[in-house]
Write a protein that holds these residues in place. Sequence first.
Motif, short mmCIF file in Angstrom:
data_model
loop_
_atom_site.label_atom_id
_atom_site.label_comp_id
_atom_site.label_asym_id
_atom_site.label_seq_id
_atom_site.Cartn_x
_atom_site.Cartn_y
_atom_site.Cartn_z
N GLN A 98 0.85 -1.20 0.00
CA GLN A 98 0.00 0.00 0.00
C GLN A 98 0.88 1.24 0.00
OE1 GLN A 98 -3.60 -0.20 1.08
NE2 GLN A 98 -4.00 1.96 1.15
N CYS A 99 0.49 2.21 -0.76
CA CYS A 99 1.25 3.45 -0.89
C CYS A 99 0.94 4.37 0.30
CB CYS A 99 0.87 4.13 -2.20
SG CYS A 99 2.03 5.36 -2.73
N GLN A 100 1.97 4.94 0.89
CA GLN A 100 1.82 5.85 2.01
C GLN A 100 2.29 7.24 1.59
OE1 GLN A 100 0.53 5.00 5.05
NE2 GLN A 100 0.11 3.02 4.10
N LEU A 101 1.41 8.23 1.75
CA LEU A 101 1.77 9.59 1.35
C LEU A 101 2.71 10.28 2.33
CD1 LEU A 101 -1.50 11.22 -0.05
CD2 LEU A 101 0.51 10.44 -1.30
N ASN A 102 2.64 9.92 3.61
CA ASN A 102 3.47 10.65 4.58
C ASN A 102 4.95 10.38 4.31
OD1 ASN A 102 2.83 8.03 5.46
ND2 ASN A 102 3.50 8.50 7.52
N GLY A 103 5.73 11.43 4.50
CA GLY A 103 7.16 11.33 4.27
C GLY A 103 7.65 12.45 3.37
N LEU A 104 8.87 12.31 2.88
CA LEU A 104 9.52 13.30 2.04
C LEU A 104 9.51 12.83 0.59
CD1 LEU A 104 11.13 15.99 2.05
CD2 LEU A 104 13.19 14.60 2.32
N TRP A 105 9.10 13.71 -0.33
CA TRP A 105 9.02 13.40 -1.76
C TRP A 105 9.83 14.43 -2.53
CZ3 TRP A 105 6.39 9.07 -3.23
CH2 TRP A 105 5.52 8.51 -2.30
N LYS A 106 10.44 14.00 -3.64
CA LYS A 106 11.20 14.89 -4.52
C LYS A 106 10.71 14.67 -5.94
CE LYS A 106 15.90 16.10 -5.87
NZ LYS A 106 17.33 15.77 -5.67
N ASN A 107 10.45 15.77 -6.69
CA ASN A 107 9.97 15.61 -8.06
C ASN A 107 11.11 15.75 -9.07
OD1 ASN A 107 10.37 18.36 -8.56
ND2 ASN A 107 8.20 18.87 -8.54
N GLY A 119 -3.48 13.78 -8.07
CA GLY A 119 -2.63 12.68 -8.51
C GLY A 119 -3.03 11.35 -7.93
N GLN A 120 -2.16 10.39 -8.17
CA GLN A 120 -2.36 9.03 -7.69
C GLN A 120 -1.02 8.47 -7.26
OE1 GLN A 120 -4.53 6.57 -10.43
NE2 GLN A 120 -4.83 4.97 -8.91
N CYS A 121 -1.05 7.61 -6.28
CA CYS A 121 0.15 6.99 -5.73
C CYS A 121 0.22 5.54 -6.22
CB CYS A 121 0.07 7.03 -4.20
SG CYS A 121 1.58 6.50 -3.38
N PHE A 122 1.41 5.12 -6.68
CA PHE A 122 1.62 3.76 -7.16
C PHE A 122 2.82 3.13 -6.47
CE2 PHE A 122 -0.36 6.04 -10.68
CZ PHE A 122 -1.39 5.18 -11.04
N VAL A 123 2.85 1.82 -6.39
CA VAL A 123 4.00 1.08 -5.89
C VAL A 123 4.37 0.05 -6.95
CG1 VAL A 123 4.91 -0.40 -4.08
CG2 VAL A 123 3.24 1.36 -3.50
N ASP A 124 5.64 0.07 -7.40
CA ASP A 124 6.05 -0.88 -8.44
C ASP A 124 6.41 -2.23 -7.82
OD1 ASP A 124 8.68 -0.72 -7.45
OD2 ASP A 124 9.38 0.54 -9.11
N ALA A 125 6.77 -3.18 -8.64
CA ALA A 125 7.07 -4.54 -8.18
C ALA A 125 8.23 -4.58 -7.19
CB ALA A 125 7.37 -5.45 -9.37
N GLY A 126 9.14 -3.60 -7.28
CA GLY A 126 10.26 -3.53 -6.36
C GLY A 126 9.97 -2.80 -5.06
N GLY A 127 8.73 -2.30 -4.91
CA GLY A 127 8.33 -1.61 -3.70
C GLY A 127 8.55 -0.10 -3.72
N LYS A 128 8.98 0.44 -4.87
CA LYS A 128 9.21 1.88 -4.96
C LYS A 128 7.88 2.61 -5.12
CE LYS A 128 11.43 5.50 -7.62
NZ LYS A 128 12.15 5.83 -8.85
#
Length: 113
Positions: free
Chosen positions: A1-10, A80-89
């Motif tokens: 499951q994708c978690q929005l909390n934390g630090l993000w960089k575009n 937007g939308q949050c995704f998690v790839d097969a590697g967990g990113k």
Amino acid sequence: QCQLNGLWKNDQGSLMEISVLTENGDFQGQYLTRVTLSGGCAQISPLKGTQQELGEEGWPTFAFTVRWDKFSNATATFVGQCFVDAGGKETLTTMWLLREAVRSLEEDWKATR
């Protein structure tokens, strides 16, 4: 499951930190943009938003607004939308709409990007 909390960089080097995520999906944090309309020095700006949980199936959608603090006369909203790839990113995909203040109704046509 994708978690929005934390630090993000575009891709442009802007930073977003979501520090408070409530049980009902509301969140707040701060945004430091590396891109400014005026070319001036950006400052950390507050953001508020909400996340729509889809349960175990699908990925959550979200929206937030940034009030550019002290260096700009604009407000931006992101969806937007949050995704998690097969590697967990985790990856956030977003689109934004920015509204800059203008001096008259005749200039309204150029205020939204």
